[in-house]
Design a protein around this motif. Structure first.
Motif, short mmCIF file in Angstrom:
data_model
loop_
_atom_site.label_atom_id
_atom_site.label_comp_id
_atom_site.label_asym_id
_atom_site.label_seq_id
_atom_site.Cartn_x
_atom_site.Cartn_y
_atom_site.Cartn_z
N MET A 1 0.84 -1.32 0.11
CA MET A 1 0.01 -0.01 0.02
C MET A 1 1.00 1.16 -0.06
SD MET A 1 -3.13 -0.03 2.50
CE MET A 1 -4.71 0.37 1.71
N ALA A 2 0.43 2.31 -0.79
CA ALA A 2 1.15 3.52 -0.87
C ALA A 2 0.68 4.49 0.35
CB ALA A 2 0.58 4.34 -1.75
N ASP A 3 1.89 4.98 0.61
CA ASP A 3 2.05 5.75 1.86
C ASP A 3 0.98 6.95 1.62
OD1 ASP A 3 2.46 7.07 4.25
OD2 ASP A 3 4.55 7.53 3.92
N PRO A 4 -0.14 7.41 2.54
CA PRO A 4 -0.90 8.22 2.51
C PRO A 4 -0.11 9.90 2.53
CG PRO A 4 -1.40 7.26 4.47
CD PRO A 4 -0.27 6.62 3.93
N ARG A 5 0.96 9.88 3.11
CA ARG A 5 1.54 11.14 2.88
C ARG A 5 2.15 11.43 1.57
NH1 ARG A 5 5.80 10.20 7.79
NH2 ARG A 5 5.61 8.22 6.87
N ILE A 6 2.54 10.45 1.01
CA ILE A 6 3.20 10.47 -0.39
C ILE A 6 1.91 11.03 -1.22
CG2 ILE A 6 4.26 9.22 -2.37
CD1 ILE A 6 5.80 7.74 -0.39
N GLN A 7 0.87 10.39 -1.12
CA GLN A 7 -0.20 10.59 -2.00
C GLN A 7 -0.86 12.24 -1.81
OE1 GLN A 7 -1.35 8.85 -4.59
NE2 GLN A 7 -2.52 10.60 -5.15
N GLU A 8 -0.55 12.68 -0.81
CA GLU A 8 -1.31 14.14 -0.10
C GLU A 8 -0.02 14.83 -0.99
OE1 GLU A 8 -1.24 16.53 3.94
OE2 GLU A 8 -1.66 14.56 3.87
N ILE A 9 1.37 14.48 -0.84
CA ILE A 9 2.26 15.28 -1.49
C ILE A 9 2.01 15.43 -2.95
CG2 ILE A 9 4.65 15.55 -2.05
CD1 ILE A 9 5.39 14.51 0.83
N ARG A 10 1.79 14.47 -3.56
CA ARG A 10 1.40 14.15 -4.91
C ARG A 10 0.15 15.19 -5.30
NH1 ARG A 10 2.31 7.94 -6.49
NH2 ARG A 10 4.70 8.00 -6.44
N ASP A 11 -0.76 14.84 -4.47
CA ASP A 11 -1.67 15.91 -4.77
C ASP A 11 -1.62 17.44 -4.72
OD1 ASP A 11 -3.42 13.57 -5.18
OD2 ASP A 11 -4.41 13.50 -3.22
N THR A 12 -0.64 17.79 -3.62
CA THR A 12 -0.35 19.20 -3.40
C THR A 12 0.40 19.66 -4.57
OG1 THR A 12 -0.70 18.92 -1.00
CG2 THR A 12 0.66 21.04 -1.90
N VAL A 13 1.30 18.77 -5.13
CA VAL A 13 2.20 19.25 -6.38
C VAL A 13 1.45 19.38 -7.29
CG1 VAL A 13 3.98 18.42 -7.56
CG2 VAL A 13 4.12 18.31 -5.32
N ASP A 14 0.34 18.43 -7.77
CA ASP A 14 -0.51 18.52 -9.05
C ASP A 14 -1.29 19.76 -8.80
OD1 ASP A 14 0.45 16.10 -9.79
OD2 ASP A 14 -1.37 14.94 -9.12
N GLU A 15 -1.86 20.16 -7.70
CA GLU A 15 -2.62 21.19 -7.62
C GLU A 15 -1.90 22.62 -7.91
OE1 GLU A 15 -4.88 23.63 -3.88
OE2 GLU A 15 -5.03 21.45 -4.04
N GLN A 16 -0.60 22.72 -7.30
CA GLN A 16 0.31 23.74 -7.17
C GLN A 16 0.50 23.76 -8.93
OE1 GLN A 16 3.44 23.40 -4.76
NE2 GLN A 16 2.47 24.03 -2.96
N LEU A 17 0.75 22.47 -9.69
CA LEU A 17 1.22 22.83 -11.02
C LEU A 17 -0.08 23.26 -11.88
CD1 LEU A 17 3.01 19.40 -11.67
CD2 LEU A 17 4.01 21.99 -11.90
N ALA A 18 -1.10 22.96 -11.53
CA ALA A 18 -2.33 23.37 -12.26
C ALA A 18 -2.60 24.98 -12.05
CB ALA A 18 -3.72 22.59 -11.72
N GLN A 19 -2.39 25.47 -10.89
CA GLN A 19 -2.34 26.97 -10.84
C GLN A 19 -1.28 27.74 -11.47
OE1 GLN A 19 -2.09 27.12 -6.58
NE2 GLN A 19 -3.93 26.61 -6.03
N LEU A 20 -0.10 26.81 -11.54
CA LEU A 20 1.03 27.61 -12.32
C LEU A 20 0.47 27.35 -13.53
CD1 LEU A 20 4.06 26.10 -10.52
CD2 LEU A 20 3.39 28.52 -10.61
N ARG A 21 0.02 26.75 -14.29
CA ARG A 21 -0.34 26.42 -15.60
C ARG A 21 -1.23 27.42 -16.04
NH1 ARG A 21 -0.26 20.38 -15.04
NH2 ARG A 21 1.84 19.85 -16.01
N ALA A 22 -2.31 27.43 -14.96
CA ALA A 22 -3.39 28.77 -15.27
C ALA A 22 -2.79 29.99 -15.29
CB ALA A 22 -4.60 28.52 -14.15
N GLN A 23 -1.68 30.30 -14.31
CA GLN A 23 -1.25 31.72 -14.33
C GLN A 23 -0.34 31.99 -15.43
OE1 GLN A 23 1.19 31.58 -10.51
NE2 GLN A 23 -0.83 32.13 -9.37
N VAL A 24 0.34 31.00 -16.11
CA VAL A 24 1.08 30.89 -17.27
C VAL A 24 0.29 31.40 -18.32
CG1 VAL A 24 2.74 29.61 -18.96
CG2 VAL A 24 3.09 29.77 -16.51
#
Length: 113
Positions: A1-24
């Motif tokens: 099973m995947a560590d829930p902290r790693i999934q949370e970090i991935r989700d946070t990074v994905d969200e930040q990338l989406a925000q950056l793409r929108a700003q760009v």
């Protein structure tokens, strides 16, 4: 099973990338709009300058024609005016040369013609 902290970090990074793409995307649209406005303004300025240059060329051509006609009608006056202008130019050249030579000699340099 995947560590829930790693999934949370991935989700946070994905969200930040989406925000950056929108700003760009927003910045790209703004820059595109400004570039378009600048290009239109440059085009308008070039059109205005083209018109003014055309007017100036026509005016210079007309004045040149007037000078040629005046010289044809009064060849003696035209010759005198050209001779006077040449003599004035010669005098100015001589004075500038003398001034440059005196400044050079003050600095210990000598002019060789």
């Amino acid at each position: 099973m995947a560590d829930p902290r790693i999934q949370e970090i991935r989700d946070t990074v994905d969200e930040q990338l989406a925000q950056l793409r929108a700003q760009v995307a927003t910045l790209t649209k703004a820059l595109s709009s400004r570039a378009r406005d600048a290009a239109e303004q440059a085009g308008d300025t070039a059109d205005t300058a083209r018109g003014r240059i055309g007017t100036a060329v026509a005016s210079a051509r007309q004045q040149g024609h007037n000078v040629v006609e005046a010289a044809r009608e009064n060849p003696g006056a035209a010759t005198s005016a050209l001779l006077s202008a040449g003599l004035i130019g010669l005098a100015i050249g001589y004075l500038l040369g003398s001034s440059a030579e005196s400044r050079a000699s003050e600095r210990g340099r000598h002019w060789h013609w």
